[in-house]
Design a protein around this motif. Structure first.
Motif, mmCIF file in Angstrom:
data_model
loop_
_atom_site.group_PDB
_atom_site.id
_atom_site.type_symbol
_atom_site.label_atom_id
_atom_site.label_comp_id
_atom_site.label_asym_id
_atom_site.label_seq_id
_atom_site.Cartn_x
_atom_site.Cartn_y
_atom_site.Cartn_z
ATOM 1 N N ALA B 358 0.830 -1.203 0.000
ATOM 2 C CA ALA B 358 0.000 0.000 0.000
ATOM 3 C C ALA B 358 0.868 1.257 0.000
ATOM 4 C CB ALA B 358 -0.927 0.001 1.205
ATOM 5 N N LEU B 359 2.012 1.183 0.693
ATOM 6 C CA LEU B 359 2.915 2.342 0.753
ATOM 7 C C LEU B 359 3.419 2.721 -0.631
ATOM 8 C CD1 LEU B 359 4.680 4.356 2.379
ATOM 9 C CD2 LEU B 359 6.368 2.564 2.600
ATOM 10 N N GLY B 360 3.580 1.729 -1.507
ATOM 11 C CA GLY B 360 4.140 2.013 -2.831
ATOM 12 C C GLY B 360 3.117 2.335 -3.892
ATOM 13 N N GLU B 361 1.829 2.396 -3.547
ATOM 14 C CA GLU B 361 0.790 2.577 -4.558
ATOM 15 C C GLU B 361 0.611 4.036 -4.971
ATOM 16 O OE1 GLU B 361 -1.022 1.048 -6.565
ATOM 17 O OE2 GLU B 361 -0.486 -0.976 -5.952
ATOM 18 N N THR B 362 0.428 4.277 -6.277
ATOM 19 C CA THR B 362 0.030 5.607 -6.724
ATOM 20 C C THR B 362 -1.266 5.551 -7.510
ATOM 21 O OG1 THR B 362 1.384 5.298 -8.664
ATOM 22 C CG2 THR B 362 2.311 6.655 -6.928
ATOM 23 N N ALA B 363 -1.439 4.475 -8.283
ATOM 24 C CA ALA B 363 -2.543 4.450 -9.254
ATOM 25 C C ALA B 363 -3.914 4.705 -8.618
ATOM 26 C CB ALA B 363 -2.527 3.128 -10.008
ATOM 27 N N PRO B 364 -4.287 4.019 -7.509
ATOM 28 C CA PRO B 364 -5.632 4.265 -6.987
ATOM 29 C C PRO B 364 -5.779 5.686 -6.428
ATOM 30 C CG PRO B 364 -4.457 2.722 -5.584
ATOM 31 C CD PRO B 364 -3.600 2.959 -6.770
ATOM 32 N N LEU B 365 -4.647 6.287 -6.020
ATOM 33 C CA LEU B 365 -4.726 7.621 -5.413
ATOM 34 C C LEU B 365 -4.939 8.712 -6.458
ATOM 35 C CD1 LEU B 365 -1.893 7.187 -2.809
ATOM 36 C CD2 LEU B 365 -4.321 6.749 -2.573
ATOM 37 N N LEU B 366 -4.555 8.396 -7.704
ATOM 38 C CA LEU B 366 -4.747 9.342 -8.805
ATOM 39 C C LEU B 366 -6.216 9.726 -8.921
ATOM 40 C CD1 LEU B 366 -3.082 10.501 -11.248
ATOM 41 C CD2 LEU B 366 -4.035 8.641 -12.571
ATOM 42 N N MET B 367 -7.092 8.713 -8.786
ATOM 43 C CA MET B 367 -8.509 8.949 -9.022
ATOM 44 C C MET B 367 -9.136 9.796 -7.908
ATOM 45 S SD MET B 367 -8.476 7.330 -11.722
ATOM 46 C CE MET B 367 -10.113 7.880 -12.131
ATOM 47 N N ILE B 368 -8.573 9.757 -6.717
ATOM 48 C CA ILE B 368 -9.223 10.459 -5.616
ATOM 49 C C ILE B 368 -8.500 11.757 -5.274
ATOM 50 C CG2 ILE B 368 -10.300 8.434 -4.603
ATOM 51 C CD1 ILE B 368 -7.928 8.420 -2.635
ATOM 52 N N GLY B 369 -7.689 12.226 -6.221
ATOM 53 C CA GLY B 369 -7.133 13.572 -6.090
ATOM 54 C C GLY B 369 -5.933 13.682 -5.180
ATOM 55 N N MET B 370 -5.240 12.577 -4.927
ATOM 56 C CA MET B 370 -4.052 12.707 -4.079
ATOM 57 C C MET B 370 -2.789 12.950 -4.905
ATOM 58 S SD MET B 370 -4.659 10.167 -0.891
ATOM 59 C CE MET B 370 -3.397 10.847 0.170
ATOM 60 N N VAL B 371 -2.914 12.950 -6.223
ATOM 61 C CA VAL B 371 -1.787 13.339 -7.069
ATOM 62 C C VAL B 371 -1.930 14.840 -7.291
ATOM 63 C CG1 VAL B 371 -0.633 12.985 -9.262
ATOM 64 C CG2 VAL B 371 -1.716 11.079 -8.108
ATOM 65 N N ALA B 372 -1.365 15.618 -6.382
ATOM 66 C CA ALA B 372 -1.581 17.059 -6.409
ATOM 67 C C ALA B 372 -0.385 17.766 -5.802
ATOM 68 C CB ALA B 372 -2.848 17.419 -5.633
ATOM 69 N N PHE B 373 -0.283 19.049 -6.136
ATOM 70 C CA PHE B 373 0.765 19.880 -5.553
ATOM 71 C C PHE B 373 0.262 20.402 -4.216
ATOM 72 C CE2 PHE B 373 2.570 24.187 -5.032
ATOM 73 C CZ PHE B 373 3.908 23.845 -4.964
ATOM 74 N N ILE B 374 0.848 19.927 -3.145
ATOM 75 C CA ILE B 374 0.395 20.318 -1.817
ATOM 76 C C ILE B 374 1.602 20.761 -1.010
ATOM 77 C CG2 ILE B 374 -0.626 19.469 0.324
ATOM 78 C CD1 ILE B 374 -2.264 17.583 -1.655
ATOM 79 N N VAL B 375 1.601 22.015 -0.588
ATOM 80 C CA VAL B 375 2.754 22.571 0.115
ATOM 81 C C VAL B 375 2.615 22.363 1.617
ATOM 82 C CG1 VAL B 375 4.033 24.674 0.599
ATOM 83 C CG2 VAL B 375 3.153 24.271 -1.683
#
Lengths: 346, 436
Positions: B358-375
């Motif tokens: 789970a720590l290495g996952e990106t794909a499912p997070l893409l759909m729920i908006g966690m691939v974002a620029f967050i400062v």
């Protein structure tokens, strides 16, 4: 028992979160091309104001507009970035979902370059040559009036004897990318239109015209290299025979490794793109939901930051990131319309 | 008669020869088979060495950052002309101007707008942040002069680390000849220093490579995995116990079992789509929140935990159960007091391996908006956040060249976490394992 209560606590948090309605942070979605600029503004905005740093997602222009137009309310984004203008159908979809007033802001432009490794010679291409090299179907004999055939050109010299005797091998973005859309529209269609019979088709059979002028060959001469432009730059270095298609900012950062081909005799430089001389360049936009300007704190300040000279001016920090600024008069107009949240009408 | 004997002897001889040949062949096959195995191990090890080696080679320089020492005059006229000491005003004041003044005073001979701009470009915008911090912490510093170390910009840093070659023509470098001369002079004066890049671990994301850090992503990963663990572990363990110890063996439980096994093989992006449809659109949970990320990843790791949990329960000998039942324990008592403690190490191992996935996952997070620029660094599971692998993905896609080394460095950190988690799984297993 402890475990059970923890699980309950989590469920309770979920329930509370579901009820939390207010949002004090701007949410931005949209184009991956505008993303580097929007994030730079967001960061500067977060540092110099009392507001939280906006969250910027890179969803692509189309995906961003879809999210943006899904409705008004805190669960929907406030701003979407786009590397093309909003379409009429999208404005209508927005209105249908209760997103009535939208403010459009044009922020500058971006060049798409066709580059190769520094170790080989710089190419000087015309749009027609780009079309003949990459289109799926071209007129037979590469001449106007020829019957359309599957692209037979395998060497650059097949297109024009003055071009090098090298295999056509172009690395570029996949169809999901906005860069690819813009490249097809500006470069391929631009070359396509130089054939009178194809240009005439636009009026008679628009669908076929688009299929021919935007169709990229699939026989291996055009290699879809993924959305990652850094990867294309690395591959160009490893393979001097190949050309790559990507945004100007990646050329700007890697001038010691790669060179941009001239298109129509014009070199892709900051000055040429800003002056509008370089033919493969496109405008970048963002769109704001006017209804949110009252409910979400900081939207007006964000607009002010984006449209300030220190951000999008010729000496601003966005130029540093590779944005090609608008002419001064245009900047002034757009800044004014952003300040007044002048609604878009199409 | 002798003929027959002779024939038999000859037959025996040829058969012996054939047997010897067959045995030799069999040995050869066995040797080859072992060699294939060893070759497989060597290839896998080589791939691992190349992966970690190339990451370390590219990433090691990101742990070092170049600093320059400058004297900054915290001019009261420019920071707080009215002397109100108002925090809002002090926050908005022009610290960038102070930095520009400071570097220009260091090189008073530089004239011309272009050159002055080139000179200022050597200093990171982080310098202004540092001055702002000093002033906001102690307003009495206004009007004084401070001599501090501030970070250099990414281009200058890349040059000092040797990634920009001073011998290539000027037009092809990100730094011009004058900028290199200024850097040389600063270096000669002892005003340049390479330091451990603490900021890389202490700050959130930034569009300036020299200011970007992984703390926000690490915090996001922590909250996401916390939610995943709290949801997936109890649910997975209870499911495993029920299916293994209590459920009747009939068509329904068979169906459930097949489905759980299939679920383990579902591509992770599908869970992201599910999360988007159910958690965001239906339940109206916040976008980009570790809470939702954790819920999606919990769904993804559940099958792993259930399958490993059932295997661990199966490995407990029936005699333990029977003994407990025999002395009068109820089935629940037998399970909770005797079987479960013995199965726990195996279940924990499965859980930790599931969490590492789970720590290495990106794909499912893409759909729920966690691939974002967050400062901003997330303070809880409902704040917008991203996770480590997503941070790596975002940096890999950035044009600035200094992000290349940071991408590799963040990958090293992620690998370190994965190795750590797997090591914990191994230690737990070794420590609590029981053999019968």
């Amino acid at each position: 028992m402890i475990r059970k209560s923890i699980a309950l606590a989590v469920l309770a948090t979920v329930a509370i979160a579901a009820q939390a309605q207010a949002r004090d942070q701007i949410r931005i979605v949209g184009s991956s091309t505008v993303y580097p600029f929007a994030t730079a503004v967001a960061e500067a905005f977060g540092k110099t104001t009392k507001f939280k740093t906006p969250v910027v997602e890179s969803t692509g222009s189309g995906g961003g507009l879809k999210l943006f137009c899904a409705g008004a309310g805190v669960e929907h984004p406030d701003i979407t970035n786009a590397s093309r203008r909003i379409k009429k159908s999208e404005v209508e979809a927005c209105a249908k979902n209760g997103v009535g007033n939208i403010t459009e802001v044009k922020i500058g432009s971006d060049g798409i370059v066709i580059a190769n490794s520094k170790s080989t010679e710089q190419l000087n291409l015309t749009l027609q040559q780009v079309f003949l090299a990459l289109a799926k179907q071209v007129p037979e004999g590469n001449k106007a009036g020829g019957k359309l055939v599957d692209n037979p050109n395998t060497m650059w010299s097949d297109i024009d004897p003055s071009l090098p005797k090298a295999k056509i091998e172009v690395l570029g973005p996949p169809p999901t990318s906005g860069t690819r859309d813009a490249f097809a529209e500006l470069a391929l269609e631009g070359g396509c239109k130089t054939f009178p019979e194809l240009k005439a088709m636009k009026k008679t059979d628009k669908k076929a015209y688009k299929a021919i002028c935007h169709g990229v060959r699939e026989d291996g001469a055009y290699v879809e290299a993924g959305e990652n432009d850094n990867l294309i730059v690395q591959k160009l270095q490893a393979n001097p025979a190949a050309l790559g298609v990507f945004g100007f900012s990646f050329l700007d950062q890697n001038l010691d490794k790669i060179q941009g081909s001239k298109v129509g005799g014009v070199e892709p430089t900051f000055e040429n793109i800003a002056a509008g001389d370089y033919p493969v360049s496109r405008a970048l936009f963002f769109y704001v939901k006017n209804a949110h300007a009252e409910s979400i704190p900081g939207i007006r300040d964000y607009l002010a930051e984006f449209t300030s000279e220190k951000a999008w001016g010729p000496d601003g920090y966005l130029a540093e990131k590779g944005l090609i600024p608008l002419p001064e008069a245009e900047r002034k107009n757009w800044a004014e319309s952003a300040a007044q949240l002048a609604p878009l009408s199409m | 008669m002798t003929d027959v004997v002779g024939e038999v002897a000859a037959d025996r001889q040829s058969r012996a020869a054939r047997d010897a040949k067959l045995i030799r062949k069999r040995y050869a096959v066995e040797r080859r088979f072992r060699l294939y195995g060893i070759a497989g191990v060597i290839v896998a090890l080589l791939a691992l060495v190349v992966l970690i080696g190339s990451m370390a080679w590219r990433g090691h320089s990101a742990f070092i950052q170049s600093y320059v020492q400058l004297e900054f005059h915290l001019d009261a006229e420019r920071l707080d002309p009215q002397g109100t000491r108002d925090v809002g005003l002090l926050q908005r004041a022009d610290y960038g101007g102070l930095v520009r003044t400071a570097i220009r005073e260091r090189f008073p001979e530089v004239k011309g707008r272009r050159d002055k701009r080139a000179l200022s470009a050597l200093i990171s915008t982080g310098a202004a942040d540092k001055l702002r911090k000093i002033v906001l912490e102690d307003a009495d510093t206004i009007g004084t002069t401070v001599k501090i170390w501030v970070p250099l910009s990414d281009d200058a840093d890349m040059f000092l680390k040797g990634y920009i070659d001073r011998n290539v023509p000027e037009s092809e470098r990100r730094l011009n000849d004058k900028q290199i001369a200024w850097l040389d002079q600063l270096e000669a004066d002892g005003a340049l220093e390479k330091r451990f890049n603490a900021r890389f671990f202490a700050s959130g994301d930034s569009r300036e490579p020299e200011l970007a850090g992984i703390r926000g992503a690490v915090a996001g990963s922590f909250f996401t995995l916390l939610v995943t663990l709290l949801l997936a572990f109890p649910m997975g363990v209870m499911t495993a116990i029920y299916l293994e110890e209590f459920a009747p063996k009939n068509r329904w439980t068979d169906l459930i079992e097949v489905n759980i096994n299939n679920l383990a093989a579902v591509p992770s992006i599908v869970f992201g789509l599910l999360g988007l449809a159910v958690f965001l659109n239906f339940m109206n949970l916040p976008r980009s929140a570790p809470l939702v990320g954790g819920m999606v990843l919990a769904l993804m790791t559940l099958p792993t935990i259930i399958i490993s949990g059932r295997a661990a329960l199966k490995a407990v000998p029936p005699s333990i159960r029977e003994a407990a039942l025999g002395v009068g324990a109820s089935r629940t008592q037998a399970v909770t007091q005797h079987v479960l403690p013995l199965a726990m190490p195996g279940m924990l191992t499965g859980t930790i391996i599931g969490m590492a996935q789970a720590l290495g996952e990106t794909a499912p997070l893409l759909m729920i908006g966690m691939v974002a620029f967050i400062v901003d660094i997330p303070g809880g599971p409902t704040d917008p956040a991203t996770v480590l692998p997503v941070q790596i993905f975002l940096w890999a896609d950035s044009p600035e060249r200094a992000f290349v080394e940071r991408t590799a460095a963040a990958t090293l950190v992620l690998l370190a976490f994965l190795v750590l988690m797997n090591a914990i799984a191994v230690v737990l297993r070794k420590k609590f394992e029981r053999r019968w």
